[in-house]
Scaffold this active site. Structure first.
Site, PDB file in Angstrom:
ATOM      1  N   GLY A 163       0.814  -1.215   0.000  1.00 15.13           N
ATOM      2  CA  GLY A 163       0.000   0.000   0.000  1.00 15.13           C
ATOM      3  C   GLY A 163       0.843   1.258   0.000  1.00 15.13           C
ATOM      4  O   GLY A 163       0.560   2.217  -0.733  1.00 15.13           O
ATOM      5  N   CYS A 164       1.886   1.280   0.791  1.00 16.99           N
ATOM      6  CA  CYS A 164       2.750   2.465   0.873  1.00 16.99           C
ATOM      7  C   CYS A 164       3.513   2.674  -0.428  1.00 16.99           C
ATOM      8  O   CYS A 164       3.765   3.810  -0.834  1.00 16.99           O
ATOM      9  CB  CYS A 164       3.708   2.351   2.052  1.00 16.99           C
ATOM     10  SG  CYS A 164       2.832   2.333   3.638  1.00 16.99           S
TER      11      CYS A 164
END
Length: 156
Positions: free
Chosen positions: A43-44
């Site tokens: 996600g990051c």
């Protein structure tokens, strides 16, 4: 969490290159300060790539993008280099910056995925949190900065 209208907490920290960073040095510009939980996670990574893709649009609006996490400098350096990020990643291994913005998850010592839009005077103008998927944070932040710049340049 720091709220809209609050003065953005100033801080000093090291970026992913080990260079000092001071938020107050960006006064006079919009700042998009986004907190991400952990470098090199799915996600990051998607979120960081999207901020990088939109970076020129932010710059055209006079906005600086700054990422921040509790990751050590070395982890953020690898993250920035692997994905060729053109913006600074702030390392906050003590959690002091995250605590100042009230986004630290003490139990896991990571941060809540949250973006603060700070105006040229140092006031928080928007807080974006719980946006899924993660990469939508960048698009929403750009939309908000565009609105802020537009409202600031309106003549009456």
């Amino acid at each position: 969490m720091v709220k809209i209208g609050d003065e953005a907490p100033d801080f000093e920290a090291s970026d992913h290159r080990g260079e000092p960073f001071r938020l107050r040095e960006l006064r006079g510009r919009y700042v998009v300060l986004y907190f991400y939980p952990k470098a090199l996670t799915t996600g990051c990574t998607r979120e960081g790539i999207r901020f990088n893709e939109l970076l020129e649009e932010f710059k055209k609006l006079g906005a600086e993008v700054i990422g921040a996490s509790t990751d050590p400098i070395e982890a953020n350096r690898k993250f920035a280099e692997k994905y060729n990020f053109k913006f600074r990643l702030i390392s906050d291994p003590s959690g002091a910056v995250a605590r100042a913005y009230r986004v630290l998850r003490e139990e896991s010592f990571t941060v809540e995925r949250t973006t603060f839009i700070i105006d040229p005077e140092g006031r928080v103008k928007a807080v974006l949190s719980n946006i899924r998927p993660a990469e939508k944070h960048a698009d929403e932040a750009l939309r908000v900065v565009r609105e802020l710049v537009k409202s600031r340049t309106r003549t009456y």
